[in-house]
Each structure stands twice: as structure tokens, then as C-alpha cells.
Write an enzyme that holds these catalytic residues in place. Sequence first.
Site, PDB file in Angstrom:
ATOM      1  N   LYS A  85      38.813 -61.951  52.863  1.00 57.56           N
ATOM      2  CA  LYS A  85      39.033 -61.232  51.393  1.00 57.56           C
ATOM      3  C   LYS A  85      38.568 -59.769  52.015  1.00 57.56           C
ATOM      4  CE  LYS A  85      37.575 -63.833  47.801  1.00 57.56           C
ATOM      5  NZ  LYS A  85      36.890 -64.506  46.081  1.00 57.56           N
TER       6      LYS A  85
ATOM      7  N   LYS B 240      37.653 -74.262  39.953  1.00 63.32           N
ATOM      8  CA  LYS B 240      36.644 -74.096  39.831  1.00 63.32           C
ATOM      9  C   LYS B 240      35.106 -75.000  39.181  1.00 63.32           C
ATOM     10  CE  LYS B 240      37.540 -69.154  40.610  1.00 63.32           C
ATOM     11  NZ  LYS B 240      36.234 -69.046  41.803  1.00 63.32           N
TER      12      LYS B 240
END
Length: 359
Positions: free
Chosen positions: A263, A164
Site C-alpha cells: 500500500k 474480513k
Amino acid sequence: MGVTIREIRFQRIHKKLKKPFVTSLQAVNDREAIIVTIISDSGLEGFGECVAFSTPWYTEETVESCAFVMERVLKPLLQARILSSPHEVATVFAPVKGNHMAKAAIEMAVWDLFAKYEGVPLWQYIGGLHKHIPAGVVVAASDDSILRDIEQAASKGYSRIKIKITAESDRALLKEAISRYPDIIFFADANGGFSEDNFGQLTLFNDIGFSLIEQPFGEQEWDLHAQAKKQMKTSICLDESIKSIHDVERMIEMQAADIIVLKMGRLGGWHETLKIVELCRRSGIGMWVGGMIEFGISKAHNLALASLPDIVLPGDFSDSRHFWDEDVIAPEIMVIDGKIELQQQAGIGYDVDLKKAGL
Ligand code: OSB
Ligand code: MG
């Protein structure tokens, strides 16, 4: 001939993460989920998992909104129906706007049910070929602990590590860390943390060693993503921006990215996702399967998806013990030699035991 939907059951579960998952958007300490069980007239059980979060920080949906939509809106549409294909669920749910994660959770259970009805593993049912899925983990850590987390992931054999990032990330530190592991693939995920104002900062991530940067800008920032794709040699990948096949069409038209994260929750389920896989295959867009800090049921569906021949980039596939002291499936998902082996049993291939979530 078909499968009759006899019963649709929802159970809410709740578990503490072993360690908080901290991103620029949100710190996740606890995870709630809704487990869907669909029982056919012949007594087969299909399982799905709703991946919405407790609050709307990643998408608009929440556990609470999904509980309402699933119980009060979607269940009455599907109850007692006879389906000849799991693709029909998308048509049955079409009159209901949005609410992709609620729809996906129920759809997942129906796909599991059909694979069990046919007596084949779900990954074979959808045409999957890969029998071993490369394992990938996400490091959501501040600069101080990032080296330790990367080292730990490497020692567990993960072949891909996603980090991240924000505009403030220590790039020199990242570059040095990445250079130590030439055999590991590194992705960066910005969760929309960059803007027009710090576009220049993003371009400085070009020579860090990342093979892609996921969602640098906000979900509607198509022009900025197209500019980044033009100016950067590191591939641009979209996550939050892609909510349907129309978004993928737009992305291709605007040349806004090279790769997308699949997703099923965000996309509304198997039917839409498989259409998108086909479009990306035809258009030369790279794909990989993303995680949602989920339990084993959703992970099992994701593993089946990742077995499709056109999905070659490694996804967010950590083992069951990465987030949880104990998962809700048996056996648990294990990483061996950097890979997860697909199951041979019919359907998702794992037994579900909600007692492990305190039910
Ligand atoms: O942006 O990919 C994301 C988790 C929750 C919400 C959004 C994201 C994530 C992850 C994946 O980064 C974590 C995982 O389940 O492995
Ligand atoms: Mg992401």
C-alpha cells in the site's frame, strides 16, 4: 533537463460510501480525501490522493494531520524545484520523519507528472507488463449477510474475494461458502484481531479454503506471526506491520510471513514501494496491492503498480461503483470478465473531475 514544479494544489473531498464498510477496527460510513494536483512549468498536471482516514484507526495519520504536513512542511520543500527524476522526491522529503501517507500523496502526483512528461502510461513508465489486472473485492460483513455478499461478488465476476474475519467468525459457514466457488480465490483479513490467547483459534482457519490470512496479529507481533507461519499451511500475509523496507527485511529475517500487501500510502510512496518490490522479488516473497477504500486517483496508481511482472497475486481492485455512486475520475474503473483493463493514455490514464465530489 527536468520537470519544474510550478504549482502544488490540495483539495479536500468528502463522499458517503454507498454502504458502510464494517471491520473489527472501525465502521467507515464517510470518506474524506485530499487530492493533490501538481502543475509543471509546461502546464502538465499530475495527480495524487492522500489515503489517510479521518481518525487514526488504521495508521497514526489522519486527514487533518496530512493536510498540515502537506501544506506547511512538504510543499515548501518541493515548490519551484527542478527534478530530473521522480525518485528525487523521496530524498527531498527524507528530513521529514514519518507521515508516509502525506508524502505518498505528493509523490504520486510527481510520478504521474513524469509519466505524462515522457508521454507514456504510468504503468509502462515503471516497467509494468500486465495489461489486465484481476479484480478483487472485500467482503466486510457479519455472518448473516456474508453469503449474500459473496454471491453478489461472484455474480459480478470478481476472481478474488477477501473476507474480513475475527476469532468469532463462523468457520463452518465460511468453509461451505468458499467450497461453492472453486474458481474464485479467497483471502482472509483479520486486521490484527488475534492474540497469543486465541492462537489456537487461528490455527482452526487452516482448512477453510483461504489461500492466505492477512495480518492475524498486531503490527508489532513478529514472534506470533513467525509461529503462525511455522504451524499453519495457509500462507501468512502482512499488511499493517509493513511500513518500510526495514520491516520487510525484518519479516524475512524472522520468517514471519510469506506474502506482503503493498500500500503506497502506508509505505510512503512509489520510491519505497518499488524498492520493496525488488527486495521481495529477490527473496521469493509474494506481493499484492491493497486497497484503502479510496477514490479513482489512488486506484489508478495502484493499478499501475499491480502491472509489474512480479506482482501475481490479485489485489483489492473493485470497480468505481463498488464504494461510490460516482467516482472522481473519467472514465470510471470497470470490471469486465473479472479484470480491469489498463489505460493507454499518458500518466495515470484517467481524467480527474472534482466537480463529481461536489467541488
Ligand atoms: O486492512 O486491507 C485492509 C480498507 C481500509 C483499511 C484497511 C484495509 C482495507 C481493506 C481494503 O480491506 C478495502 C478496499 O479498498 O478494497
Ligand atoms: Mg488488511
